[in-house]
Design a protein around this motif. Structure first.
Motif: not given
Length: 315
Positions: A216-234
């Motif tokens: 409850l109150g955790a973000p849905y996947w689209p919001a997590v997706y953006l963070k994941l994409r940034d931290v693993i880039a390159g």
């Protein structure tokens, strides 16, 4: 071979040549000589190999066949016997010939090559091949795979620039409800729960301990997706059980119609299986080993990184 010389008896038939006995007329061929039971032929009858070992010629001057024994491993299923009294002795070899024979015999004798690390037999080969092949430096397939895994771990640690990723899900083929990413130093780049639409399977909840209320109150996947994409880039990504976690990420992206994240890296579970070296003859591969984490995404990331460091540092 020819037909049996059949003679009828009270309760069957016998061959006057090979001595065979049957209840009905046989359809097999007669070997043309007396057939003996295993180990019950006369002492003066020898096999071809026995003649050779006893100093008699076995080439063109091989005596006529004087007996036979049915033996499955022999050509045609018959081992032939020869009368030693009719055999021709070999010509006496000169000292030079004896020396040459001894050298050839030594080169042809069998040697078992052993792994230089664990002593496990690698293969059987002739001494000549052993001395020419440099087998003193050879490794068995298990030690060779372990050495490669160690080399990979050291190169990975030295190169740096990688991240370790782990997820927890609602089920083996369910939604991601927790994901974590750390860098090569162990710094936390991402650690979050994920709101899921699907129920959490009781078996999965018993493993990771995450309940619906926790989400409850955790973000849905689209919001997590953006963070994941940034931290693993390159960065290269290391995952303990790549097929599972990478597969769940691609499935989540597809479910939310998000662009696919191309993950580049390695499966630490496969590397550690080779390093651990527990071989399965059934699967003809190394057995996967448990990670030993706490079944939380961040805890499993840290356990995987510790495993990689231990592989790289092991002598």
């Amino acid at each position: 071979m020819s037909s049996h010389q059949i003679q009828q008896q009270n309760e069957g038939y016998t061959c006057t040549v090979c001595g065979g006995v049957w209840k009905s007329i046989p359809t097999s061929k007669c070997p043309g000589v007396q057939v003996y039971r295993w180990g019950q032929w006369p002492d003066h009858l020898l096999t071809k190999q026995q003649l050779n070992n006893a100093g008699y010629t076995t080439g063109k001057k091989l005596p006529p066949r004087a007996g036979a024994v049915y033996r499955r491993d022999s050509p045609g299923g018959i081992m032939w016997l020869y009368d030693v009294h009719q055999a021709t002795p070999k010509r006496q070899a000169t000292p030079a010939q004896l020396a040459a024979l001894d050298k050839a015999r030594r080169a042809a004798e069998k040697v078992v090559a052993e792994c230089k690390r664990c002593g496990r037999p690698i293969l059987e080969l002739t001494r000549a091949a052993y001395e020419q092949g440099g087998w003193d430096d050879a490794l068995c397939h298990i030690c060779h795979a372990r050495q490669d895994a160690q080399r990979w771990a050291r190169e990975t640690m030295n190169a740096g620039g990688f991240v370790v990723l782990d997820t927890e899900t609602t089920d083996l083929d369910g939604e991601i409800i927790e994901i974590a990413v750390i860098d090569e130093r162990g710094a936390v780049l991402l650690d979050t729960l994920v709101r899921a639409a699907a129920p959490i399977h009781p078996d999965a909840q018993r493993v990771h301990g995450i309940s619906r209320d926790d989400l409850l109150g955790a973000p849905y996947w689209p919001a997590v997706y953006l963070k994941l994409r940034d931290v693993i880039a390159g960065r290269r990504v290391l995952i303990y059980n790549w097929d599972f976690d990478a597969g769940r990420i691609h499935t989540m992206n597809a479910a939310y119609k998000l662009p696919r994240i191309e993950l580049t890296g390695s499966c630490l579970m496969h590397k550690y299986a080779a390093y651990f070296g527990e071989w399965s003859d059934y699967w003809r591969n190394f057995k996967f080993q448990p990670l030993g984490g706490n079944h939380a995404a961040l805890g499993d990331c840290r356990a995987a990184l510790a495993l990689l460091r231990s592989m790289a540092q092991q002598a």
